[in-house]
Design a protein around this motif. Structure first.
Motif, PDB file in Angstrom:
ATOM      1  N   LYS A   7       0.829  -1.209   0.000  1.00  0.00           N
ATOM      2  CA  LYS A   7       0.000   0.000   0.000  1.00  0.00           C
ATOM      3  C   LYS A   7       0.863   1.259   0.000  1.00  0.00           C
ATOM      4  O   LYS A   7       0.569   2.236  -0.705  1.00  0.00           O
ATOM      5  CB  LYS A   7      -0.914   0.001   1.229  1.00  0.00           C
ATOM      6  CG  LYS A   7      -2.044  -1.020   1.174  1.00  0.00           C
ATOM      7  CD  LYS A   7      -2.865  -1.001   2.454  1.00  0.00           C
ATOM      8  CE  LYS A   7      -3.531   0.323   2.671  1.00  0.00           C
ATOM      9  NZ  LYS A   7      -4.393   0.318   3.886  1.00  0.00           N
ATOM     10  N   ASN A  13      -4.932   1.026  -2.475  1.00  0.00           N
ATOM     11  CA  ASN A  13      -5.744   1.109  -1.258  1.00  0.00           C
ATOM     12  C   ASN A  13      -6.329  -0.260  -0.915  1.00  0.00           C
ATOM     13  O   ASN A  13      -6.072  -1.258  -1.596  1.00  0.00           O
ATOM     14  CB  ASN A  13      -6.854   2.154  -1.418  1.00  0.00           C
ATOM     15  CG  ASN A  13      -7.761   1.859  -2.612  1.00  0.00           C
ATOM     16  OD1 ASN A  13      -7.912   0.709  -3.036  1.00  0.00           O
ATOM     17  ND2 ASN A  13      -8.371   2.900  -3.162  1.00  0.00           N
ATOM     18  N   ASN A  14      -7.125  -0.302   0.142  1.00  0.00           N
ATOM     19  CA  ASN A  14      -7.709  -1.572   0.570  1.00  0.00           C
ATOM     20  C   ASN A  14      -8.612  -2.182  -0.489  1.00  0.00           C
ATOM     21  O   ASN A  14      -8.675  -3.404  -0.637  1.00  0.00           O
ATOM     22  CB  ASN A  14      -8.510  -1.366   1.873  1.00  0.00           C
ATOM     23  CG  ASN A  14      -7.608  -1.155   3.077  1.00  0.00           C
ATOM     24  OD1 ASN A  14      -6.516  -1.700   3.146  1.00  0.00           O
ATOM     25  ND2 ASN A  14      -8.070  -0.358   4.029  1.00  0.00           N
ATOM     26  N   GLN A  15      -9.329  -1.340  -1.235  1.00  0.00           N
ATOM     27  CA  GLN A  15     -10.215  -1.872  -2.264  1.00  0.00           C
ATOM     28  C   GLN A  15      -9.423  -2.526  -3.393  1.00  0.00           C
ATOM     29  O   GLN A  15      -9.828  -3.558  -3.929  1.00  0.00           O
ATOM     30  CB  GLN A  15     -11.113  -0.759  -2.816  1.00  0.00           C
ATOM     31  CG  GLN A  15     -12.104  -0.229  -1.788  1.00  0.00           C
ATOM     32  CD  GLN A  15     -13.074   0.773  -2.377  1.00  0.00           C
ATOM     33  OE1 GLN A  15     -13.666   0.550  -3.423  1.00  0.00           O
ATOM     34  NE2 GLN A  15     -13.236   1.900  -1.691  1.00  0.00           N
ATOM     35  N   ASN A  16      -8.287  -1.911  -3.795  1.00  0.00           N
ATOM     36  CA  ASN A  16      -7.434  -2.528  -4.817  1.00  0.00           C
ATOM     37  C   ASN A  16      -6.948  -3.894  -4.361  1.00  0.00           C
ATOM     38  O   ASN A  16      -7.023  -4.881  -5.103  1.00  0.00           O
ATOM     39  CB  ASN A  16      -6.217  -1.647  -5.115  1.00  0.00           C
ATOM     40  CG  ASN A  16      -6.565  -0.305  -5.724  1.00  0.00           C
ATOM     41  OD1 ASN A  16      -5.961   0.716  -5.402  1.00  0.00           O
ATOM     42  ND2 ASN A  16      -7.547  -0.279  -6.625  1.00  0.00           N
ATOM     43  N   GLY A  18      -8.276  -5.741  -2.082  1.00  0.00           N
ATOM     44  CA  GLY A  18      -9.427  -6.618  -1.971  1.00  0.00           C
ATOM     45  C   GLY A  18      -9.827  -7.220  -3.298  1.00  0.00           C
ATOM     46  O   GLY A  18     -10.241  -8.385  -3.373  1.00  0.00           O
ATOM     47  N   TRP A 216      -6.514 -10.025   6.120  1.00  0.00           N
ATOM     48  CA  TRP A 216      -6.585  -8.645   6.585  1.00  0.00           C
ATOM     49  C   TRP A 216      -6.042  -8.448   7.987  1.00  0.00           C
ATOM     50  O   TRP A 216      -5.936  -7.304   8.452  1.00  0.00           O
ATOM     51  CB  TRP A 216      -8.034  -8.165   6.535  1.00  0.00           C
ATOM     52  CG  TRP A 216      -8.572  -8.047   5.152  1.00  0.00           C
ATOM     53  CD1 TRP A 216      -9.394  -8.921   4.513  1.00  0.00           C
ATOM     54  CD2 TRP A 216      -8.324  -6.992   4.212  1.00  0.00           C
ATOM     55  NE1 TRP A 216      -9.682  -8.485   3.240  1.00  0.00           N
ATOM     56  CE2 TRP A 216      -9.035  -7.296   3.021  1.00  0.00           C
ATOM     57  CE3 TRP A 216      -7.567  -5.809   4.257  1.00  0.00           C
ATOM     58  CZ2 TRP A 216      -9.007  -6.485   1.909  1.00  0.00           C
ATOM     59  CZ3 TRP A 216      -7.545  -4.994   3.134  1.00  0.00           C
ATOM     60  CH2 TRP A 216      -8.265  -5.333   1.978  1.00  0.00           C
ATOM     61  N   THR A 219      -3.078  -5.997   8.273  1.00  0.00           N
ATOM     62  CA  THR A 219      -3.499  -4.633   7.965  1.00  0.00           C
ATOM     63  C   THR A 219      -4.340  -4.060   9.101  1.00  0.00           C
ATOM     64  O   THR A 219      -4.162  -2.906   9.517  1.00  0.00           O
ATOM     65  CB  THR A 219      -4.301  -4.616   6.652  1.00  0.00           C
ATOM     66  OG1 THR A 219      -3.519  -5.207   5.612  1.00  0.00           O
ATOM     67  CG2 THR A 219      -4.647  -3.191   6.250  1.00  0.00           C
ATOM     68  N   TRP A 342     -12.820  -8.134  -1.690  1.00  0.00           N
ATOM     69  CA  TRP A 342     -13.333  -6.837  -2.113  1.00  0.00           C
ATOM     70  C   TRP A 342     -14.294  -6.246  -1.088  1.00  0.00           C
ATOM     71  O   TRP A 342     -14.233  -5.059  -0.759  1.00  0.00           O
ATOM     72  CB  TRP A 342     -14.023  -6.979  -3.469  1.00  0.00           C
ATOM     73  CG  TRP A 342     -14.729  -5.744  -3.921  1.00  0.00           C
ATOM     74  CD1 TRP A 342     -14.177  -4.623  -4.465  1.00  0.00           C
ATOM     75  CD2 TRP A 342     -16.142  -5.500  -3.838  1.00  0.00           C
ATOM     76  NE1 TRP A 342     -15.149  -3.689  -4.742  1.00  0.00           N
ATOM     77  CE2 TRP A 342     -16.367  -4.200  -4.367  1.00  0.00           C
ATOM     78  CE3 TRP A 342     -17.225  -6.246  -3.389  1.00  0.00           C
ATOM     79  CZ2 TRP A 342     -17.637  -3.657  -4.450  1.00  0.00           C
ATOM     80  CZ3 TRP A 342     -18.503  -5.700  -3.464  1.00  0.00           C
ATOM     81  CH2 TRP A 342     -18.693  -4.416  -3.992  1.00  0.00           C
ATOM     82  N   GLY A 345     -12.522  -4.785   1.890  1.00  0.00           N
ATOM     83  CA  GLY A 345     -11.833  -3.567   1.478  1.00  0.00           C
ATOM     84  C   GLY A 345     -12.769  -2.377   1.409  1.00  0.00           C
ATOM     85  O   GLY A 345     -12.439  -1.275   1.885  1.00  0.00           O
ATOM     86  N   ASP A 349     -12.589   0.797   4.078  1.00  0.00           N
ATOM     87  CA  ASP A 349     -12.308   2.141   3.567  1.00  0.00           C
ATOM     88  C   ASP A 349     -13.443   3.122   3.842  1.00  0.00           C
ATOM     89  O   ASP A 349     -13.208   4.308   4.076  1.00  0.00           O
ATOM     90  CB  ASP A 349     -12.049   2.086   2.059  1.00  0.00           C
ATOM     91  CG  ASP A 349     -10.633   1.641   1.734  1.00  0.00           C
ATOM     92  OD1 ASP A 349      -9.786   1.659   2.641  1.00  0.00           O
ATOM     93  OD2 ASP A 349     -10.376   1.262   0.571  1.00  0.00           O
TER      94      ASP A 349
END
Length: 384
Positions: A7, A13-16, A18, A216, A219, A342, A345, A349
């Protein structure tokens, strides 16, 4: 273990991240199903070696990449070749052990997940701190190549392939069969068996919890609890190693007290996994030892059903269709990455980690209900 550093260095980011986890997981589940069908009629050694060596190569490519698109492509392909590992294992276990032994023996085999997973997250916690995230993929690749060479040299196929008789209690499933006969058997034992479908659905909820914590955890602990990455590696290692013990105990309980009816044990384990997640969410901050204890508790209880789902599916489908049945459970299991990848994420976020934990509690409750619906199921399908 690589995700927090990725990251920072790549600006994702977390969505990417995910999305990577979701796409890889979905393809992995489809691969396990497709290769499960092939695995029931293929040489186990060849399939495992090709898959493991292919995963090693793709890990190297992933570690050398920086573009988000290429990272996604390599991780998706990695999911496919990794899906070539479990089906031949499931096939071999049902050929080498009788239904009365399978839960105990397969739970012993199943701890390979936790031993390997626990060792590598601890190792990569130090690797990423010293050399950066890319070596979190180079080091496992080297280990995987050594493993592939070992399997090629040492792994046998079925007992008859090395001059031994069929295992006691599985003779009714042996014998040559045409393609039409095999497909008819698969249809009856897998696709028209309501308990195989229920077991598969239950696997969706098991893997949602398992992979949310596993993928996760570092993170969450570094962002929300401000722990050092090397410390999170040990906590995740505790999650995996406690899971190994939980899997062993679940197999022993199934054979010793539940007559091989694995789904009854899953009801108890899933409920206690939900309780562990609830405590992990609500525990006061500041104590790394408490986090470690709750990670261990969650691992112990979630890896019981993770192991038993495959055992139940393999026994219900018999050794002739074990890999196909396990492959079907895998589609549901890794379909869960829509939520654990996903989905987490997006929640993290936009709504914070509290929303993630609330969702996991709902998942645990539904999982208990699904496994409870399997209570009347027989221990195996050899007498049908």
């Amino acid at each position: 273990m690589a995700m927090p550093d990725m990251k920072k260095s790549l600006g994702v980011n977390n969505q990417n991240l995910g999305v990577f986890l979701t796409l890889s997981g979905l393809l992995y589940g489809v691969s396990k199903f497709a290769n499960g069908y092939l695995g029931d009629r293929s040489n186990a050694r060849a399939m495992m070696v090709v898959g493991l060596a292919g995963s090693a190569v793709l890990n190297i490519f992933f570690g050398m990449s920086s573009a988000v698109v290429m990272l996604g492509v390599f991780w998706m392909l990695n999911g496919w070749v990794q899906g070539m590992g479990y089906p031949p294992c499931a096939r071999l276990m049902t050929h080498w052990f009788s239904p009365k032994q399978l839960a105990t023996k397969m739970s012993i085999w199943n701890i390979s997940h936790q031993v390997g997973g626990g060792l590598i997250v601890v190792l990569c916690g130090y690797v990423v701190a010293r050399w950066g995230w890319r070596f979190c993929f180079f080091v496992p690749a080297g280990i995987a190549l050594l493993g592939a060479a070992y399997l090629w040299r040492c792994l046998p196929d079925t007992p008859p392939s090395v001059g031994l008789p069929e295992v006691e209690g599985t003779h009714s499933a042996s014998g040559a069969q045409t393609g039409a006969e095999f497909n008819s058997f698969i249809l009856k034992k897998v696709f028209l068996n309501k308990y195989v479908w229920l077991v598969s659905l239950g696997n969706f909820f098991v893997y949602t919890i398992r992979y949310t914590v596993f993928n996760w955890g570092p993170t969450l602990l570094t962002e929300a609890k401000h722990l050092r990455i090397t410390h999170t590696g040990w906590m995740l290692g505790g999650f995996e190693w406690s899971g190994a013990v939980g899997a062993l105990v679940s197999g022993w309980l199934t054979d010793r007290f539940f007559g091989g009816r694995a789904m009854r044990v899953c009801v108890l384990y899933m409920a206690l996994a939900g309780l562990s997640v609830c405590l992990l969410w609500n525990v006061p901050g500041g104590s790394e030892w408490i986090y470690l204890l709750l990670f261990c508790s969650t691992g112990f209880f979630i890896y019981g059903p993770q192991c038993l789902v495959s055992i139940a599916a393999a026994n219900l489908a018999t050794k002739r269709a074990a890999a196909t049945a396990v492959g079907l459970t895998s589609i549901f299991g890794y379909g869960s990455t829509i939520l654990s990848g996903w989905g987490v994420g997006v929640l993290a976020d936009n709504y914070g980690w509290d929303a993630v934990f609330k969702s996991l509690l709902v998942v645990a409750v539904v999982g208990v209900l699904v496994f409870a619906a399997c209570w009347p199921a027989k221990a195996h399908g050899y007498d049908e």
